[in-house]
Design a protein around this motif. Structure first.
Motif, short mmCIF file in Angstrom:
data_model
loop_
_atom_site.label_atom_id
_atom_site.label_comp_id
_atom_site.label_asym_id
_atom_site.label_seq_id
_atom_site.Cartn_x
_atom_site.Cartn_y
_atom_site.Cartn_z
N VAL A 19 1.08 -1.54 -0.10
CA VAL A 19 0.13 0.21 0.18
C VAL A 19 0.57 0.77 -0.26
CG1 VAL A 19 -1.78 1.86 1.27
CG2 VAL A 19 -1.88 -1.05 1.35
N ASP A 20 0.99 2.19 -0.78
CA ASP A 20 1.92 2.94 -1.03
C ASP A 20 3.24 2.34 -1.05
OD1 ASP A 20 -0.15 4.61 -2.13
OD2 ASP A 20 -0.77 5.25 0.04
N ASP A 21 3.64 1.49 -1.31
CA ASP A 21 4.97 1.06 -0.91
C ASP A 21 5.78 0.71 -0.08
OD1 ASP A 21 5.41 1.49 -3.94
OD2 ASP A 21 5.57 3.96 -3.05
N GLU A 22 4.88 0.27 0.56
CA GLU A 22 5.23 0.10 2.24
C GLU A 22 4.38 -1.70 2.13
OE1 GLU A 22 3.60 0.08 6.79
OE2 GLU A 22 3.19 2.11 5.38
N ARG A 23 5.14 -2.69 2.61
CA ARG A 23 4.31 -4.15 2.33
C ARG A 23 3.75 -4.22 3.41
NH1 ARG A 23 7.06 -9.41 1.12
NH2 ARG A 23 5.56 -11.02 2.23
N VAL A 24 2.15 -4.21 3.88
CA VAL A 24 1.12 -4.92 4.71
C VAL A 24 1.10 -5.98 5.25
CG1 VAL A 24 -0.78 -4.11 5.64
CG2 VAL A 24 0.14 -2.94 3.83
N ASN A 25 1.58 -6.75 4.17
CA ASN A 25 1.78 -8.87 4.95
C ASN A 25 3.18 -9.27 5.45
OD1 ASN A 25 2.42 -8.17 2.26
ND2 ASN A 25 1.19 -10.97 1.97
N THR A 26 3.16 -8.62 6.23
CA THR A 26 4.89 -8.87 6.23
C THR A 26 4.67 -10.71 7.39
OG1 THR A 26 4.74 -7.85 8.70
CG2 THR A 26 5.85 -6.71 6.51
N VAL A 27 3.19 -11.18 8.06
CA VAL A 27 3.65 -12.32 9.16
C VAL A 27 3.53 -13.34 7.73
CG1 VAL A 27 2.64 -13.21 11.11
CG2 VAL A 27 2.55 -10.90 11.37
N PRO A 28 3.92 -14.05 8.36
CA PRO A 28 4.15 -15.53 7.68
C PRO A 28 2.81 -16.19 7.49
CG PRO A 28 6.10 -15.69 8.13
CD PRO A 28 5.46 -14.17 8.82
N ALA A 29 2.87 -17.05 6.30
CA ALA A 29 1.79 -18.12 6.80
C ALA A 29 2.05 -18.98 8.17
CB ALA A 29 0.44 -18.39 5.64
N LEU A 30 2.68 -19.08 9.02
CA LEU A 30 3.43 -20.22 9.44
C LEU A 30 2.24 -21.83 9.09
CD1 LEU A 30 5.69 -19.77 11.07
CD2 LEU A 30 4.91 -19.98 12.57
N TRP A 31 1.30 -21.74 8.92
CA TRP A 31 0.59 -23.25 8.92
C TRP A 31 1.25 -23.74 7.73
CZ3 TRP A 31 -2.24 -18.21 9.10
CH2 TRP A 31 -2.69 -18.46 8.02
N ARG A 32 1.53 -23.16 6.62
CA ARG A 32 1.43 -23.89 5.79
C ARG A 32 3.23 -24.14 5.65
NH1 ARG A 32 -2.01 -24.09 1.16
NH2 ARG A 32 -4.21 -22.49 1.16
N GLU A 33 3.65 -23.61 6.15
CA GLU A 33 5.35 -23.98 6.42
C GLU A 33 5.79 -25.49 7.18
OE1 GLU A 33 7.17 -22.45 4.78
OE2 GLU A 33 5.99 -21.02 4.37
N PRO A 34 6.59 -26.60 6.46
CA PRO A 34 7.04 -27.47 6.78
C PRO A 34 7.17 -27.24 8.87
CG PRO A 34 7.98 -27.80 5.40
CD PRO A 34 7.38 -26.27 4.93
N LYS A 35 6.91 -28.66 9.04
CA LYS A 35 7.03 -28.38 10.78
C LYS A 35 8.19 -28.22 11.20
CE LYS A 35 4.63 -31.53 12.28
NZ LYS A 35 3.71 -32.49 12.79
N PHE A 36 8.75 -29.29 10.36
CA PHE A 36 10.90 -29.82 10.35
C PHE A 36 11.20 -28.24 10.34
CE2 PHE A 36 10.41 -30.93 6.28
CZ PHE A 36 11.32 -30.25 5.23
N GLN A 37 10.91 -27.16 9.77
CA GLN A 37 11.48 -25.70 9.34
C GLN A 37 11.18 -24.71 10.04
OE1 GLN A 37 10.96 -24.73 5.09
NE2 GLN A 37 12.20 -26.72 4.75
N ILE A 38 10.77 -25.17 11.18
CA ILE A 38 10.09 -24.08 12.20
C ILE A 38 10.07 -23.55 13.58
CG2 ILE A 38 7.81 -22.86 13.58
CD1 ILE A 38 6.35 -24.18 11.10
N LYS A 39 10.90 -22.32 13.82
CA LYS A 39 11.84 -22.79 15.60
C LYS A 39 10.37 -22.78 15.75
CE LYS A 39 15.95 -21.33 13.21
NZ LYS A 39 17.29 -20.65 12.98
N PRO A 40 10.76 -22.94 17.44
CA PRO A 40 9.74 -22.93 18.47
C PRO A 40 9.18 -21.13 18.99
CG PRO A 40 11.48 -24.92 19.02
CD PRO A 40 11.95 -23.61 18.18
N GLU A 41 10.50 -20.77 18.95
CA GLU A 41 10.11 -19.07 18.56
C GLU A 41 9.15 -18.56 17.63
OE1 GLU A 41 14.55 -19.65 17.40
OE2 GLU A 41 13.43 -20.40 18.71
#
Length: 643
Positions: free
Chosen positions: A219-241
């Motif tokens: 939106v006006d050159d500012e990225r709005v959707n900065t949080v990834p859809a973590l549920w779509r990522e493979p579990k083994f690639q995701i860290k507890p934090e």
């Protein structure tokens, strides 16, 4: 050579647009969600068509959605670098509403509207015309597109009322057309222009509905959707934090969740789920009672906040998201068409959540007790989930007679492991507190035999026991209904008190004493009999049918507004000193008034322990009289001793 064609909307299409604009959508923000979803779909199609496999972040700015506004011109612009459209595709996808048959569609629409206004949304959903929601805010729309396959740039223009125009742009006019993809220019209704040209409003809408779209949204050159859809990522690639950060983003809770359930399911329905067990719960507070449910997404686009069909209410403490590509939706995405699919998601998700709790209970008891302390008030309602009854039974926890205090808990598995050899029953006893359970007359024979009893402190606990009924070949039995003969087969505990047996004269007098007590109490009791369950108390009340416990009986009476005192059998402990004295009094004078007075006192004391004594005044007065007599006898006895 550029060609320009004008197409008239048919009358039924104009009618449809009127319904879309004025009747279907209740929230005008939805138009932006629909257009962003279309742009995301176009980017997906481009990736599939060209063999792109990289993630959006690696694709760079090539695959993106851009939104900007011109406040002075009262215009809003939405661009994507997706697959674009040819003339044929433009006519099919944009120029024709319900291209599967406009006349048939409008006939069904008219019939549905006559029957039920709410059916309109469901019907329209089958024809996929979300693009036209833009006319809730637009006076005119100009769509410019160029297919990724090449060919001329095309424009589609319409005010959504009478006609639309498709124009093949000349080279000079096509200079500002996208190299690939679609550009939408929305000329806003003046009354709505200030609202939908405000960058903060646009960002809010994107974050609410489209925050997890895989492609960058600017939106006006500012990225709005900065949080990834973590549920779509493979579990083994995701860290507890990362899980912790997403949980905080979702719930605003800074604490660590107790557990995370992250699942990608392919059958019986395809969906991804990322849900959390919070460290604290809201219980059944009136203001929080309806504040639950999972956020439902379809292809990363929010469809419904706090959907209550994805989990049963006894798991309402769960927070998280579910994303599916299999779910058919209506046009507004506010009403789901196919509850059967939701039911399959729900069934599968419940099994995964219960599985996580089982694993926690087995491997990390401390963490499980943290869960139980936070959420048991709600979780106990799972006794109604008959499809998962065995798994639920494995997870419930109770205080027990083997524990030192009320904070210690055990499950049914723990009880079974500690059961005596030959024991085939799991015994339980309801009371408002641990002290009340320990002092209950019904607990005495179990203490005498050294048999464990589960203590139930809340009314719902009895419903749980009644629902489970059997567990691993053990029958769940209320201590009130325990068969004395069954318990007698077990040896007494080493520290159990040993009472002196009645002599023959006392044995002969006992039936007469029981008869006097029955005469004194009349039809207030169904029977007066010698008890084999008592060792410390003089009497106790027992339900004559042996089916309903006292606590359950009280619940049923409260529900039916029955304030009467139930008829029960009075069991008398012949080994108690008071009963021994009554026998001696009876032997000397069968009509001594003390027996009747003691009978009244014992009966009302039993009622008091059971919670049925409505008026304690007579009981208190009788106690005072007995104390007066007893103190007089005590003084006389003491004086004689001193002489």
């Amino acid at each position: 050579m550029a060609s320009k064609d004008t197409y008239e909307f048919k009358a039924e299409i104009q009618q449809l647009l009127n319904i879309l604009v004025h009747s279907l959508y209740t929230n005008k923000d939805i138009f932006l969600r629909e257009l962003v979803s279309n742009a995301s779909d176009a980017l997906d199609k481009y990736r599939h068509a060209t063999g792109h496999t990289a993630q959006a972040e690696e694709d760079g700015p090539d695959l993106e959605i851009r939104i900007h506004a011109d406040k002075e011109a009262k215009k809003l612009f939405i661009e994507d670098t997706g697959v674009g459209m040819t003339r044929e595709e433009l006519v099919e996808n944009i120029g024709t509403i319900a291209h599967s048959g406009s006349a048939a569609f409008m006939k069904e629409l008219t019939e549905a509207k006559e029957k039920d206004e709410n059916a309109v949304a469901d019907l329209i959903g089958r024809f996929g015309v979300g693009f036209y929601s833009v006319y809730m805010v637009a006076d005119e729309v100009v769509l410019t597109t160029r297919s990724h396959q090449g060919g001329p740039a095309l424009s589609w223009t319409s005010d959504g009322k009478g006609a639309y125009v498709i124009d093949e742009l000349a080279d000079a006019d096509a200079a500002n057309a996208p190299e690939r993809g679609t550009h939408i220019e929305i000329r806003l209704n003046p009354d709505l222009a200030d609202q939908f040209t405000d960058p903060e409003t646009l960002k809010r809408i994107i974050k609410t509905h489209s925050n997890f779209v895989r492609y960058p949204i600017y939106v006006d050159d500012e990225r709005v959707n900065t949080v990834p859809a973590l549920w779509r990522e493979p579990k083994f690639q995701i860290k507890p934090e990362q899980y912790k950060e997403f949980y905080t983003f979702l719930t605003y809770d800074q604490a660590e969740p107790i557990a995370v359930v992250h699942q990608a399911v392919d059958a019986p329905v395809q969906f991804n789920a990322l849900v959390f067990i919070p460290p604290t719960g809201n219980g059944f507070l009136p203001l929080e009672r309806d504040n639950w449910g999972l956020d439902l997404y379809v292809r990363r686009v929010l469809i419904q906040r706090q959907n209550k069909d994805l989990l049963p209410e006894y798991l309402s403490f769960i927070k998280g998201v579910v994303d599916t590509e299999d779910l058919p939706l209506n046009i507004s995405r506010e009403t789901l068409q196919d509850n059967l699919l939701l039911g399959k998601i729900r069934s599968t998700l419940v099994k995964h959540v219960l599985g996580e709790l089982e694993k926690m209970a087995e491997k990390d008891e401390e963490k499980y007790f943290q869960f139980w302390d936070a959420h048991s008030e709600i979780f106990k309602a799972g006794y109604q989930d008959f499809a998962n009854r065995e798994r639920f039974a494995k997870l419930v926890r109770f205080n027990s007679s083997t524990h030192d205090d009320h904070l210690q808990l055990t499950g049914l598995d723990g009880y079974v492991e500690r059961a005596k050899e030959g024991q085939k029953e799991i015994y339980y006893l309801y009371g408002p507190s641990r002290e009340a359970c320990k002092l209950s007359p019904h607990a005495e024979i179990f203490r005498k035999k050294g048999i464990e009893v589960l203590y139930l402190y809340e009314p719902i606990d009895e419903f749980i026991m009644d629902s489970i009924r059997e567990y691993k070949e053990f029958t769940l039995v209320s201590a009130e209904h325990a068969d004395a003969a069954t318990l007698e087969q077990f040896d007494d505990a080493e520290d159990a008190p040993k009472a002196e047996k009645l002599n023959p004269e006392q044995e002969a007098a006992l039936p007469g004493v029981l008869g006097r007590i029955k005469d004194a109490l009349g039809d207030r009791v169904t029977d007066v009999r010698a008890s084999k369950r008592l060792s410390d108390s003089p009497v106790c009340l027992v339900n004559p049918d042996g089916q309903v416990t006292s606590s359950m009986d009280k619940i049923m009476r409260v529900m039916s507004k029955d304030t009467s005192v139930p008829q029960k059998a009075l069991e008398v402990n012949p080994d108690h000193p008071l009963l021994r004295n009554m026998i001696e009094i009876y032997k000397k004078d069968r009509k001594d008034p003390f027996i009747e007075q003691a009978a009244e006192q014992l009966y009302e004391s039993a009622l008091l322990l059971e919670g049925y004594l409505n008026d304690p005044h007579a009981l208190v007065g009788r106690i005072q009289n007995l104390l007066a007599d007893a103190s007089g006898w005590y003084v006389q006895t003491k004086e004689k001793v001193e002489e």
